[in-house]
Design a protein around this motif. Structure first.
Motif, PDB file in Angstrom:
ATOM      1  N   ILE A  45       0.811  -1.232   0.000  1.00 50.20           N
ATOM      2  CA  ILE A  45       0.000   0.000   0.000  1.00 50.20           C
ATOM      3  C   ILE A  45       0.836   1.269   0.000  1.00 50.20           C
ATOM      4  O   ILE A  45       0.294   2.368  -0.024  1.00 50.20           O
ATOM      5  N   GLY A  46       2.190   1.137   0.032  1.00 51.02           N
ATOM      6  CA  GLY A  46       3.004   2.346   0.117  1.00 51.02           C
ATOM      7  C   GLY A  46       4.283   2.247  -0.667  1.00 51.02           C
ATOM      8  O   GLY A  46       4.456   1.376  -1.523  1.00 51.02           O
ATOM      9  N   ASP A  47       5.209   3.146  -0.362  1.00 53.21           N
ATOM     10  CA  ASP A  47       6.501   3.211  -1.027  1.00 53.21           C
ATOM     11  C   ASP A  47       7.425   2.166  -0.416  1.00 53.21           C
ATOM     12  O   ASP A  47       7.773   2.249   0.755  1.00 53.21           O
ATOM     13  N   LYS A  48       7.843   1.183  -1.206  1.00 51.31           N
ATOM     14  CA  LYS A  48       8.615   0.062  -0.664  1.00 51.31           C
ATOM     15  C   LYS A  48      10.062   0.414  -0.340  1.00 51.31           C
ATOM     16  O   LYS A  48      10.813  -0.421   0.138  1.00 51.31           O
ATOM     17  N   VAL A  49      10.497   1.634  -0.623  1.00 54.72           N
ATOM     18  CA  VAL A  49      11.894   1.985  -0.399  1.00 54.72           C
ATOM     19  C   VAL A  49      12.126   2.531   1.006  1.00 54.72           C
ATOM     20  O   VAL A  49      13.169   3.060   1.314  1.00 54.72           O
ATOM     21  N   GLY A  50      11.179   2.432   1.887  1.00 51.18           N
ATOM     22  CA  GLY A  50      11.334   2.970   3.222  1.00 51.18           C
ATOM     23  C   GLY A  50      11.578   1.910   4.264  1.00 51.18           C
ATOM     24  O   GLY A  50      12.177   0.856   4.006  1.00 51.18           O
ATOM     25  N   SER A  51      11.065   2.189   5.454  1.00 53.44           N
ATOM     26  CA  SER A  51      11.268   1.292   6.587  1.00 53.44           C
ATOM     27  C   SER A  51      10.699  -0.097   6.307  1.00 53.44           C
ATOM     28  O   SER A  51      11.233  -1.103   6.767  1.00 53.44           O
ATOM     29  N   SER A  52       9.618  -0.160   5.521  1.00 55.68           N
ATOM     30  CA  SER A  52       8.981  -1.441   5.218  1.00 55.68           C
ATOM     31  C   SER A  52       9.892  -2.347   4.403  1.00 55.68           C
ATOM     32  O   SER A  52       9.897  -3.565   4.557  1.00 55.68           O
ATOM     33  N   TYR A  53      10.679  -1.754   3.536  1.00 56.70           N
ATOM     34  CA  TYR A  53      11.593  -2.514   2.686  1.00 56.70           C
ATOM     35  C   TYR A  53      12.664  -3.194   3.535  1.00 56.70           C
ATOM     36  O   TYR A  53      12.968  -4.375   3.345  1.00 56.70           O
ATOM     37  N   CYS A  54      13.242  -2.467   4.478  1.00 56.42           N
ATOM     38  CA  CYS A  54      14.240  -3.036   5.386  1.00 56.42           C
ATOM     39  C   CYS A  54      13.608  -4.079   6.297  1.00 56.42           C
ATOM     40  O   CYS A  54      14.228  -5.095   6.623  1.00 56.42           O
ATOM     41  N   LEU A  55      12.386  -3.815   6.721  1.00 50.61           N
ATOM     42  CA  LEU A  55      11.667  -4.769   7.572  1.00 50.61           C
ATOM     43  C   LEU A  55      11.512  -6.102   6.862  1.00 50.61           C
ATOM     44  O   LEU A  55      11.763  -7.168   7.436  1.00 50.61           O
ATOM     45  N   LEU A  56      11.110  -6.057   5.589  1.00 60.02           N
ATOM     46  CA  LEU A  56      10.908  -7.299   4.842  1.00 60.02           C
ATOM     47  C   LEU A  56      12.228  -8.054   4.700  1.00 60.02           C
ATOM     48  O   LEU A  56      12.284  -9.277   4.894  1.00 60.02           O
ATOM     49  N   GLY A  57      13.311  -7.324   4.352  1.00 62.91           N
ATOM     50  CA  GLY A  57      14.607  -7.980   4.205  1.00 62.91           C
ATOM     51  C   GLY A  57      15.052  -8.660   5.484  1.00 62.91           C
ATOM     52  O   GLY A  57      15.529  -9.803   5.465  1.00 62.91           O
ATOM     53  N   ASN A  58      14.874  -8.000   6.610  1.00 61.32           N
ATOM     54  CA  ASN A  58      15.291  -8.578   7.889  1.00 61.32           C
ATOM     55  C   ASN A  58      14.354  -9.687   8.351  1.00 61.32           C
ATOM     56  O   ASN A  58      14.794 -10.628   9.018  1.00 61.32           O
TER      57      ASN A  58
END
Length: 580
Positions: free
Chosen positions: A409-422
């Motif tokens: 639902i948002g911009d994947k280049v933010g905190s959510s992107y790092c969250l998914l990787g971790n």
């Protein structure tokens, strides 16, 4: 009663890095080299008008009447020892760490005493092998009097000293590999800026979260511009509540501009003042005041960002404008809950993590399309798992689900992107985590926090050399980097076999946060790799004493190494160090 005799002295403290390992390898050769090197050091100290006060074991303490003499002596001494080391095999090279402080000392015959000596010793303990580190008091005296450059190494809380100590490293060789990118007085090719914490002028400390949150949002917005160098939140917030000198900050952070301001919030009205300052001259480039309703808070943030971009003539890259001015919510009440949650989350404890989660959840209840709230909500679950605050694997799965939701639902280049990787990493799906990193690198955008997060992924996924490059880049954006950055670098150094460097880095991480147990685990493993069993056991004793519920079995199952041989090596080392 006789009056105590005191004087102001420049104090030099030095010791041998990896001395125990050298002695274990060849005691006679080590003593011979130490004797030879001590003679070289003593001659240098005398030549620069100093005197050797004491030299127990592998340590040396010297006193100078001039800070310039002390620093010149230290630099000359290290260069001379470097030449001597060139003739020795790699496993017999002897490197000294040198710390210098300016302080008041008590004199008793030929001996000196006092906190000034203790601080010099603590600074030496944080110095890199072969390097010279100095206190802020010394730097102020020598910065314009010597033909050397300095790296600002941050503010450090050191053992048995009440006030934090600001430390600068002498750049021994400007072309030396692995030096931090920050150099005192060096200006970046791109425009560079620090956003100082906006002052809460509301007369209500409960409104502090709002001024802090606004500052953090501005840092985030500006960080999305690839042609603008922006100091990270962690370093910026070290100036919170302090009387600041922007020219000094410009030198310390290596930036040309500073943004400062204030926030007054009363009911639904907000007044914000902001001014952009040239850190070289201290002159104001732009200033404005905004009186708005809370409903206009997002437009206000965009106005400030646009002004900075315009005044600095920053070139905004293709597609960046949409990213810069994208807002995850237009619900100001949800935004307010998010900022309150952020305040608790940034305190980084088990209790505040729970409070933050409840506030992020309220923000989502008010706006179920608020991607950043979903991301931070997910981070509370992942943090709980990573820090060992829970054994419930559902936390890890919940973090993964929230990351996917935030990205959808948002911009994947933010905190959510790092969250998914971790989340992928800690579920031991390393290949998926690395694929996200490759995509992240191609986007030419990233905050210091994101870089540090991905460096952690690279370490566990078998790419420590790449992790070193990334974490050093993060440290440049965040010069007063947190313990997690130091842990990442120390972890990388351990994995590539740079054990002495790893010990120095991990010890520094523990100076920043004595309860950051991952650093103690890897410090113990590094000591074991060097055969320093007693020191390894001391580290594990501290972990066991402070966290008796933790166990070797839990961490052997949890650490997400792609290569099982590395995990086995670490677990064996920790077991030998007394962890079970």
């Amino acid at each position: 009663m006789a009056r105590t005799r005191r004087r102001l002295s420049a104090i030099l403290s030095a010791d041998v890095a990896g001395y125990s390992l050298l002695m274990a390898g060849d005691e006679v050769a080590t003593v011979d080299t130490l004797t030879q090197y001590r003679d070289i050091m003593s001659d240098n100290i005398q030549a620069f008008h100093g005197r050797v006060v004491d030299s127990p074991g592998d340590n040396l303490l010297a006193e100078f009447g001039s800070t310039v003499d002390a620093v010149e002596c230290a630099v000359n001494m290290q260069k001379r020892l470097l030449e001597e080391n060139a003739a020795l095999p790699e496993n017999r090279k002897m490197q000294f760490r040198v710390g210098i402080n300016l302080g008041d000392v008590i004199m008793e015959e030929d001996r000196i005493y006092g906190d000034g000596i203790n601080i010099a010793a603590r600074i030496e303990g944080l110095c890199e092998p072969g390097g010279v580190s100095i206190a802020r008091s010394v730097y102020d005296q020598v910065q314009n009097k010597l033909d050397v450059q300095f790296d600002y190494a941050g503010e450090h809380t050191v053992k048995n000293i009440a006030e934090p100590v600001r430390i600068y490293n002498v750049i021994m060789d400007a072309g030396e590999e692995g030096l931090p990118a920050t150099k005192e007085g060096v200006v970046n090719e791109n425009p560079s800026i620090i956003v100082l914490p906006f002052i809460n002028m509301s007369g209500d400390t409960d409104q502090e979260y709002f001024s802090d949150g606004l500052t953090e949002d501005l840092i985030t917005d500006l960080s999305k511009i690839s042609n603008l160098f922006v100091i990270a939140r962690n370093s910026a917030f070290t100036y919170k509540g302090k009387a600041v000198n922007v020219q000094e900050i410009g030198r310390e952070m290596g930036v040309k501009y500073a943004l400062e301001g204030s926030v007054r919030k009363a009911g639904q009205r907000v007044r914000i003042t902001a001014q952009l300052i040239d850190t070289a001259s201290g002159g104001h480039i732009w200033a404005d005041r905004y009186d708005r309703n809370m409903d206009d808070i997002f437009a206000l943030q965009d106005d400030v960002t646009q002004q900075i971009v315009s005044v600095l003539a920053v070139k905004v890259g293709e597609g960046e404008e949409k990213r810069i001015y994208h807002r995850d919510t237009d619900n100001v009440v949800a935004y307010d809950y998010f900022l309150r949650g952020l305040e608790h989350y940034n305190r980084f404890s088990k209790e505040t993590n729970v409070k933050a989660r409840a506030l992020f959840e309220k923000a989502i209840d008010l706006d179920n399309t608020y991607s950043m709230a979903y991301a931070k909500y997910g981070w509370t679950y992942l943090t709980e798992w990573m820090m060992g605050w829970t054994d419930d694997k559902r936390c890890l799965q919940r973090a993964l689900e929230l990351a996917i939701k935030a990205i959808s639902i948002g911009d994947k280049v933010g905190s959510s992107y790092c969250l998914l990787g971790n989340a992928y990493l800690w579920k031991k799906q390393n290949d998926k985590a690395i694929a996200l990193y490759d995509e992240f690198e191609s986007m030419n955008y990233g905050t210091a926090e994101a870089m540090s997060d991905f460096a952690n992924i690279l370490n566990f996924s078998g790419k420590p050399e790449e992790a070193i490059r990334l974490v050093e880049k993060a440290m440049r954006l965040d010069p007063l980097f947190p313990a997690f950055n130091q842990f990442n670098l120390g972890h990388s150094q351990y994995l590539v076999g740079k054990f002495d460097a790893a010990i120095t880095t991990l010890r520094e991480a523990l100076v920043e946060n004595a309860d950051f147990f991952p650093a103690r685990f890897f410090l113990a493993a590094t000591y074991m790799a060097l055969g320093r069993v007693e020191e390894a056991r001391e580290e594990m004793d501290i972990v066991i004493q402070k966290s008796p519920q933790t166990s070797l079995e839990v961490w052997s199952q949890r650490l997400p190494y792609k290569n099982p041989e590395i995990l086995d090596r670490i677990i064996r080392a920790l077991k030998q160090a007394g962890f079970n």
